[in-house]
Design an enzyme around this catalytic site. Structure first.
Site, short mmCIF file in Angstrom:
data_model
loop_
_atom_site.label_atom_id
_atom_site.label_comp_id
_atom_site.label_asym_id
_atom_site.label_seq_id
_atom_site.Cartn_x
_atom_site.Cartn_y
_atom_site.Cartn_z
N LYS A 94 0.86 -1.48 -0.32
CA LYS A 94 -0.61 0.29 -0.12
C LYS A 94 1.20 1.63 0.02
CE LYS A 94 -4.23 1.48 2.47
NZ LYS A 94 -4.42 1.09 3.92
N VAL A 125 -6.69 -2.42 0.09
CA VAL A 125 -5.26 -2.18 -0.21
C VAL A 125 -5.35 -1.28 -1.88
CG1 VAL A 125 -3.10 -2.44 -1.01
CG2 VAL A 125 -4.05 -3.09 1.05
N LYS A 161 -12.87 8.58 2.49
CA LYS A 161 -11.31 8.34 2.58
C LYS A 161 -10.40 7.12 1.33
CE LYS A 161 -10.55 8.45 6.61
NZ LYS A 161 -10.42 7.68 8.26
N ALA A 190 -17.92 -15.85 -0.69
CA ALA A 190 -17.48 -17.45 -0.38
C ALA A 190 -16.62 -18.43 -0.33
CB ALA A 190 -18.70 -17.97 -1.38
N HIS A 276 -9.07 1.42 16.91
CA HIS A 276 -7.90 2.15 15.79
C HIS A 276 -7.02 3.97 16.68
CE1 HIS A 276 -11.08 0.72 12.99
NE2 HIS A 276 -10.20 1.28 12.28
#
Length: 408
Positions: A94, A125, A161, A190, A276
């Site tokens: 990333k 990502v 974002k 799945a 977070h």
């Protein structure tokens, strides 16, 4: 004859420009997206009119291995002009270099300002990289998101974002660039490995803890079945009540409700940041050892430990949170969440990110959050010690010892 310049009547000028930009974007559930009979994947998003040019499809390499042929067959059956770019997933990829690679391909195929919106098919990502590229190219073009992970479908699907990691910090560079449309197809998850499902359920746990006690009850009761079935509701315990579907709808709806109130994050007190505060530093230090949702779930447990030690959250609630986390195939502790120095560094960086405020979300009960501004280094350190006990299978309750029912 002399010449005089008279300037005393002049004053400094000042202009103010005020503008409001109205933003609408939609998250649409559309099962069986890769069936040529379903027009959703190839349709233009709201506000765009097809120009007849070539559209770029950015595909996660994991998705390419499973669905690549079907994706190409879908667009071939429609005779659409498409170009394809396959990128690696995983947070270690990333990067800004990946964004530039997407921008370069957009440039080489002649992407229009609005008539050839790219499509991102893959995990978070690839979604972030494509979204950031679209936000930068020509100062912003529309694009379409097709998340193929549970995490992407219930969390990233709603966000405005995009971001990439930079100099060891998670999402340090980024943009606000929501796509006009995101397409959700639960059948695409799945075939995911169980670890990817568990990771997505970590974000579900966050939403349950901050605002949805009913969602927590579903995860608590059906977590092992949801994991076993990849949330497809094809088992006897989940089929009738469509438990997986309800859980996903609650997670997506709850996130949309929270983000709509503060889409551009002008208010840095956000309950969706629960889990977070400390997890980004842990996640980056552990790369590629922890998936994002795994780190968030650890952050949720750690936050519950902090709240319980303050007397805000009952210890039986903390035990239920730990048990539910385990039931979803997630670890409630990790050696890096036992590292007090790392966690205190994470708190310091969070304070910088939140304009010198803590704005830390803690729990008063399951589904009942509050903010604190006075968390101390000692509390952070002592909670890390509790996480070490939890990692050993010991009870988080002071003085209770080794009779913790979820040992091992």
């Amino acid at each position: 004859m002399t010449r005089e310049v008279i300037v005393k009547h002049l004053t400094a000028a000042r202009w103010t420009v005020s503008a409001t930009r109205h933003v609408d974007y939609e998250i649409v559930e559309s099962p069986h997206l890769l069936d040529p009979a379903n027009p959703s994947l190839g349709a233009m998003p709201p506000g765009s009119e097809a120009s007849g040019g070539t559209r770029l499809v950015v595909i996660d390499e994991g998705v390419e291995g499973v669905f690549g042929d079907r994706i190409r067959s879908y667009f071939a059956s429609r005779h659409d002009r498409m170009d394809y770019l396959v990128l690696p997933g995983g947070d270690e990829h990333k990067t800004l270099d990946q964004v530039v690679e997407v921008v370069s391909r957009l440039n080489s195929i002649g992407t229009d300002r609005s008539g050839t919106p790219p499509i991102a098919i893959g995990g978070g990502v690839v979604q972030d990289i494509t979204g950031m590229a679209a936000g930068l190219y020509r100062r912003g073009i529309p694009y379409v998101r097709v998340p193929t992970t549970l995490l992407g479908q219930i969390d990233g699907s709603v966000s405005a974002k995009n971001g990439v990691n930079f100099e060891g910090f998670r999402n340090r560079l980024g943009t606000f660039a929501p796509p006009p449309r995101t397409l959700i197809d639960r059948t695409l998850i799945a075939t995911l490995p169980k670890r990817q499902i568990s990771s997505g359920m970590g974000e579900m746990l966050k939403m349950a803890l901050i605002k949805d006690a009913r969602l927590f009850e579903l995860l608590e009761r059906y977590g092992p079945q949801l994991l076993a079935e990849n949330l497809q509701d094809d088992g006897p315990a989940t089929r009738e009540g469509r438990v997986g579907e309800e859980s996903m709808h609650r997670a997506i709806g709850g996130m949309a409700e929270e983000l709509q109130k503060n889409l551009w994050e002008t208010d840095l007190k956000r309950i969706v940041d629960y889990g977070h505060t400390f997890s980004p530093a842990v996640e980056m230090r552990a790369l590629p050892g922890l998936l994002h949702g795994e780190a968030v779930a650890l952050g949720c447990v750690y936050g519950a430990v902090l709240a319980a030690r303050r007397g805000m959250l009952r210890y039986d609630r903390l035990e239920r949170i730990i048990a539910t986390t385990r039931g979803m195939g997630l670890r409630p502790s990790h050696p890096l969440f036992e590292d007090a120095d790392l966690l205190n560094q994470a708190l310091a960086d969070t304070i910088h990110h939140r304009d010198n405020h803590q704005h830390i979300t803690l729990l008063r009960d399951i589904g009942v959050p509050t903010f604190v501004e006075n968390l101390t280094a000692r509390e952070v350190t002592e909670a890390a010690g509790v996480m070490a006990d939890i990692g050993k299978g010991l009870s988080p309750l002071p003085g209770r010892g080794a009779d913790f029912p979820w040992k091992g």
